[in-house]
Design a protein around this motif. Structure first.
Motif, PDB file in Angstrom:
ATOM      1  N   GLU A  21     -25.037 -47.678  27.383  1.00  0.00           N
ATOM      2  CA  GLU A  21     -23.705 -47.361  27.904  1.00  0.00           C
ATOM      3  C   GLU A  21     -22.815 -46.710  26.842  1.00  0.00           C
ATOM      4  O   GLU A  21     -21.854 -46.002  27.170  1.00  0.00           O
ATOM      5  N   LEU A  22     -23.110 -46.964  25.572  1.00  0.00           N
ATOM      6  CA  LEU A  22     -22.275 -46.445  24.492  1.00  0.00           C
ATOM      7  C   LEU A  22     -22.698 -45.064  24.012  1.00  0.00           C
ATOM      8  O   LEU A  22     -21.957 -44.410  23.279  1.00  0.00           O
ATOM      9  N   VAL A  23     -23.863 -44.609  24.425  1.00  0.00           N
ATOM     10  CA  VAL A  23     -24.383 -43.325  23.942  1.00  0.00           C
ATOM     11  C   VAL A  23     -23.458 -42.151  24.270  1.00  0.00           C
ATOM     12  O   VAL A  23     -23.204 -41.301  23.404  1.00  0.00           O
ATOM     13  N   PRO A  24     -22.917 -42.041  25.488  1.00  0.00           N
ATOM     14  CA  PRO A  24     -22.019 -40.905  25.745  1.00  0.00           C
ATOM     15  C   PRO A  24     -20.801 -40.884  24.837  1.00  0.00           C
ATOM     16  O   PRO A  24     -20.353 -39.797  24.436  1.00  0.00           O
ATOM     17  N   LEU A  48     -25.742 -41.574  13.723  1.00  0.00           N
ATOM     18  CA  LEU A  48     -26.324 -40.516  12.898  1.00  0.00           C
ATOM     19  C   LEU A  48     -27.030 -39.416  13.704  1.00  0.00           C
ATOM     20  O   LEU A  48     -26.896 -38.231  13.365  1.00  0.00           O
ATOM     21  N   PRO A  49     -27.769 -39.729  14.778  1.00  0.00           N
ATOM     22  CA  PRO A  49     -28.446 -38.648  15.508  1.00  0.00           C
ATOM     23  C   PRO A  49     -27.500 -37.681  16.225  1.00  0.00           C
ATOM     24  O   PRO A  49     -27.947 -36.614  16.671  1.00  0.00           O
ATOM     25  N   PHE A  50     -26.219 -38.038  16.334  1.00  0.00           N
ATOM     26  CA  PHE A  50     -25.309 -37.248  17.161  1.00  0.00           C
ATOM     27  C   PHE A  50     -24.414 -36.297  16.360  1.00  0.00           C
ATOM     28  O   PHE A  50     -23.642 -35.543  16.939  1.00  0.00           O
ATOM     29  N   THR A 105     -16.221 -45.798  15.181  1.00  0.00           N
ATOM     30  CA  THR A 105     -16.683 -46.233  16.497  1.00  0.00           C
ATOM     31  C   THR A 105     -16.884 -47.744  16.473  1.00  0.00           C
ATOM     32  O   THR A 105     -17.698 -48.250  15.708  1.00  0.00           O
ATOM     33  N   TRP A 106     -16.121 -48.431  17.273  1.00  0.00           N
ATOM     34  CA  TRP A 106     -16.203 -49.892  17.411  1.00  0.00           C
ATOM     35  C   TRP A 106     -16.159 -50.565  16.040  1.00  0.00           C
ATOM     36  O   TRP A 106     -16.967 -51.425  15.710  1.00  0.00           O
ATOM     37  N   THR A 107     -15.163 -50.141  15.279  1.00  0.00           N
ATOM     38  CA  THR A 107     -15.000 -50.580  13.893  1.00  0.00           C
ATOM     39  C   THR A 107     -13.658 -51.260  13.662  1.00  0.00           C
ATOM     40  O   THR A 107     -13.573 -52.265  12.960  1.00  0.00           O
ATOM     41  N   LEU A 108     -12.588 -50.712  14.234  1.00  0.00           N
ATOM     42  CA  LEU A 108     -11.252 -51.246  13.985  1.00  0.00           C
ATOM     43  C   LEU A 108     -11.103 -52.681  14.466  1.00  0.00           C
ATOM     44  O   LEU A 108     -10.281 -53.431  13.950  1.00  0.00           O
ATOM     45  N   CYS A 109     -11.911 -53.074  15.425  1.00  0.00           N
ATOM     46  CA  CYS A 109     -11.820 -54.431  15.962  1.00  0.00           C
ATOM     47  C   CYS A 109     -12.163 -55.492  14.928  1.00  0.00           C
ATOM     48  O   CYS A 109     -11.668 -56.623  14.996  1.00  0.00           O
ATOM     49  N   SER A 110     -13.014 -55.160  13.966  1.00  0.00           N
ATOM     50  CA  SER A 110     -13.538 -56.179  13.055  1.00  0.00           C
ATOM     51  C   SER A 110     -12.954 -56.112  11.647  1.00  0.00           C
ATOM     52  O   SER A 110     -13.321 -56.919  10.796  1.00  0.00           O
TER      53      SER A 110
END
Length: 204
Positions: A21-24, A48-50, A105-110
């Motif tokens: 679900e997070l790939v897009p 990294l692949p994107f 990406t999904w970093t500020l939360c922690s």
């Protein structure tokens, strides 16, 4: 440190964040990066692949050495050389104005202090540079936000310090960024965990 923090949690995070679900989100955010790029909170390297050919230098900052080791193994098969740094976003080891793009990406939360970390990201961005982000945070629906507030104290130690209830857009703007583009909404899954903020911002 503990066995859970050093061994169990990195693998749990890698598996959870590999959710299709997070790939897009990853494709849009990392795919829009260009120039000299800093990814803050690399995790296990799932972005990294994107990264596309517009990126000419990628530096990846991650405080967890076990996650950084996973990312280094993942990058070995990639085309883009990556400069890995085990460090904190509270003291980014770069000169001011030296980066074209910052990616989170999904970093500020922690982060222990997301406001201070965002101020560091703003410092290293050049004038006209871009912050690209995909994050989860505080939902606009009152009942969901109440669940987020209730769950966060128990969730944080299990999920590496993750706060479910941070007002991401407000934090970004409060750190001296202007929002250029912002898209919000629920991803698939339990609503307290899945209200997403995606967009771009620039230093004011």
């Amino acid at each position: 440190m503990s066995f859970y923090t050093d061994v169990v949690l990195p693998r749990l995070l890698d598996r959870a964040m590999a959710n299709e679900e997070l790939v897009p989100y990853r494709r849009r955010v990392a795919g829009a990066a260009a120039g000299r790029v800093l990814e803050v909170g690399l995790g296990s390297g799932l972005n990294l692949p994107f990264y596309g050919p517009e990126v000419n230098h990628l530096m990846a900052l991650e405080p967890s050495r076990p996650l950084l080791a996973l990312a280094e193994r993942r990058s070995a098969a990639g085309r883009l050389p990556v400069a890995f740094v085990a460090g904190s976003a509270l003291a980014i080891p770069l000169a001011g104005g030296s980066v074209d793009t910052v990616v989170t990406t999904w970093t500020l939360c922690s982060m222990p202090d997301a406001t201070a970390a965002l101020a560091e990201m703003r410092r290293v961005l050049r004038p006209g540079g871009t912050l690209l982000f995909a994050e989860h945070g505080r939902a606009p629906d009152r009942w969901v936000a109440r669940w987020q507030d209730w769950l966060t104290p128990a969730w944080k130690p299990l999920a590496g310090g993750c706060h479910l209830n941070r007002p991401i857009a407000d934090l970004i703007q409060g750190a001296g960024f202007g929002l250029i583009d912002l898209r919000t909404g629920y991803a698939r899954g339990p609503r307290p965990f899945t209200f997403m903020f995606e967009g771009r911002a620039a230093p004011r």
